[in-house]
Design a protein around this motif. Structure first.
Motif, PDB file in Angstrom:
ATOM      1  N   PHE A 124      -9.939  -3.177  -9.761  1.00  0.00           N
ATOM      2  CA  PHE A 124      -9.448  -1.806  -9.824  1.00  0.00           C
ATOM      3  C   PHE A 124      -8.019  -1.719  -9.281  1.00  0.00           C
ATOM      4  O   PHE A 124      -7.145  -1.088  -9.885  1.00  0.00           O
ATOM      5  CB  PHE A 124     -10.381  -0.874  -9.032  1.00  0.00           C
ATOM      6  CG  PHE A 124      -9.891   0.537  -8.952  1.00  0.00           C
ATOM      7  CD1 PHE A 124     -10.052   1.402 -10.019  1.00  0.00           C
ATOM      8  CD2 PHE A 124      -9.249   0.991  -7.815  1.00  0.00           C
ATOM      9  CE1 PHE A 124      -9.585   2.704  -9.956  1.00  0.00           C
ATOM     10  CE2 PHE A 124      -8.781   2.297  -7.739  1.00  0.00           C
ATOM     11  CZ  PHE A 124      -8.944   3.157  -8.804  1.00  0.00           C
ATOM     12  N   MET A 125      -7.765  -2.371  -8.154  1.00  0.00           N
ATOM     13  CA  MET A 125      -6.434  -2.340  -7.548  1.00  0.00           C
ATOM     14  C   MET A 125      -5.413  -3.043  -8.438  1.00  0.00           C
ATOM     15  O   MET A 125      -4.277  -2.573  -8.587  1.00  0.00           O
ATOM     16  CB  MET A 125      -6.474  -2.977  -6.161  1.00  0.00           C
ATOM     17  CG  MET A 125      -7.253  -2.162  -5.148  1.00  0.00           C
ATOM     18  SD  MET A 125      -7.453  -3.031  -3.560  1.00  0.00           S
ATOM     19  CE  MET A 125      -5.796  -2.888  -2.910  1.00  0.00           C
ATOM     20  N   SER A 128      -4.526  -0.867 -11.335  1.00  0.00           N
ATOM     21  CA  SER A 128      -3.656   0.211 -10.879  1.00  0.00           C
ATOM     22  C   SER A 128      -2.207  -0.260 -10.777  1.00  0.00           C
ATOM     23  O   SER A 128      -1.279   0.426 -11.227  1.00  0.00           O
ATOM     24  CB  SER A 128      -4.148   0.735  -9.517  1.00  0.00           C
ATOM     25  OG  SER A 128      -3.320   1.773  -9.059  1.00  0.00           O
ATOM     26  N   CYS A 129      -1.995  -1.436 -10.212  1.00  0.00           N
ATOM     27  CA  CYS A 129      -0.642  -1.997 -10.118  1.00  0.00           C
ATOM     28  C   CYS A 129      -0.054  -2.242 -11.505  1.00  0.00           C
ATOM     29  O   CYS A 129       1.118  -1.950 -11.753  1.00  0.00           O
ATOM     30  CB  CYS A 129      -0.662  -3.312  -9.334  1.00  0.00           C
ATOM     31  SG  CYS A 129      -1.031  -3.150  -7.582  1.00  0.00           S
ATOM     32  N   THR A 131      -0.740  -0.724 -14.264  1.00  0.00           N
ATOM     33  CA  THR A 131      -0.412   0.549 -14.913  1.00  0.00           C
ATOM     34  C   THR A 131       1.005   0.960 -14.544  1.00  0.00           C
ATOM     35  O   THR A 131       1.789   1.365 -15.403  1.00  0.00           O
ATOM     36  CB  THR A 131      -1.430   1.635 -14.505  1.00  0.00           C
ATOM     37  OG1 THR A 131      -2.719   1.236 -14.974  1.00  0.00           O
ATOM     38  CG2 THR A 131      -1.065   2.975 -15.097  1.00  0.00           C
ATOM     39  N   GLN A 132       1.353   0.837 -13.283  1.00  0.00           N
ATOM     40  CA  GLN A 132       2.703   1.171 -12.828  1.00  0.00           C
ATOM     41  C   GLN A 132       3.746   0.266 -13.482  1.00  0.00           C
ATOM     42  O   GLN A 132       4.872   0.682 -13.747  1.00  0.00           O
ATOM     43  CB  GLN A 132       2.784   1.058 -11.302  1.00  0.00           C
ATOM     44  CG  GLN A 132       4.129   1.396 -10.718  1.00  0.00           C
ATOM     45  CD  GLN A 132       4.537   2.844 -10.957  1.00  0.00           C
ATOM     46  OE1 GLN A 132       3.713   3.727 -11.097  1.00  0.00           O
ATOM     47  NE2 GLN A 132       5.835   3.085 -11.027  1.00  0.00           N
TER      48      GLN A 132
END
Length: 179
Positions: A124-125, A128-129, A131-132
């Motif tokens: 998940f983390m 998230s990274c 995506t940025q």
């Protein structure tokens, strides 16, 4: 298209890591490809170092590997319910290289972990990274290999048929993005 260029990045530096085994299985399931490994053996991100010396050559090399790849598979192990330091550090460094290496790049994240969730929090983390960083995350059911110390045979192959099938489905989806 000739064989696509597939980049494998392991969030573990250990040569015998479960995520390296999982990446090898993923590459095999992906099918014919020109495969390369990206190294996260990088200095710790330090803005003072970057200002004094610029982005290290090893980081520039990894960024170029990402740009040159048709697709990327990241093995994201979980340490203490989070992303590994080397993976986060690598992603932080990559964000400092001009040209947005991950922008629109098809990426799948897979995880193998000794714990019972198979690396769910780390995955998940990592997503998230990414995506940025504007990666094109290929959707699908998460590949999470729990109890990784028992999930692979002596040859490094996944024992569980359900896991192999799920990995094959994810790799077919990734391949469809580039072929």
């Amino acid at each position: 298209m000739a064989n696509p260029k597939l980049l494998l990045i392991s969030g573990s530096l250990r040569k015998g890591s479960y995520n390296r085994m999982l990446l090898a299985e993923a590459a095999e399931a992906f099918g014919p490809a020109e495969i390369s490994d990206g190294s996260l053996d990088l200095p710790l991100y330090d803005g003072d170092l970057e200002e004094a010396e610029g982005v290290p050559d090893a980081v520039k090399h990894l960024a170029q590997q990402i740009k040159d790849a048709d697709a990327v598979i990241i093995g994201a192990p979980e340490y203490n319910k989070g992303i590994t330091g080397v993976l986060k550090n690598g992603l932080d460094w990559i964000s400092r290289v001009p040209g947005a290496a991950f922008k629109n790049k098809p990426v799948v994240v897979v995880s193998a972990s000794a714990g019972r969730t198979g690396g769910e929090t780390a995955q998940f983390m990592t997503l998230s990274c990414l995506t940025q960083l504007q990666a094109r995350l290929v959707p699908g059911t998460a590949v999470l290999i729990a109890g990784a110390m028992n999930a692979f045979d002596d040859a490094g192959k996944l024992k569980d048929e359900t896991s192999r099938k799920l990995l094959a489905e994810r790799m077919a989806a990734l391949r469809a993005e580039v072929v």
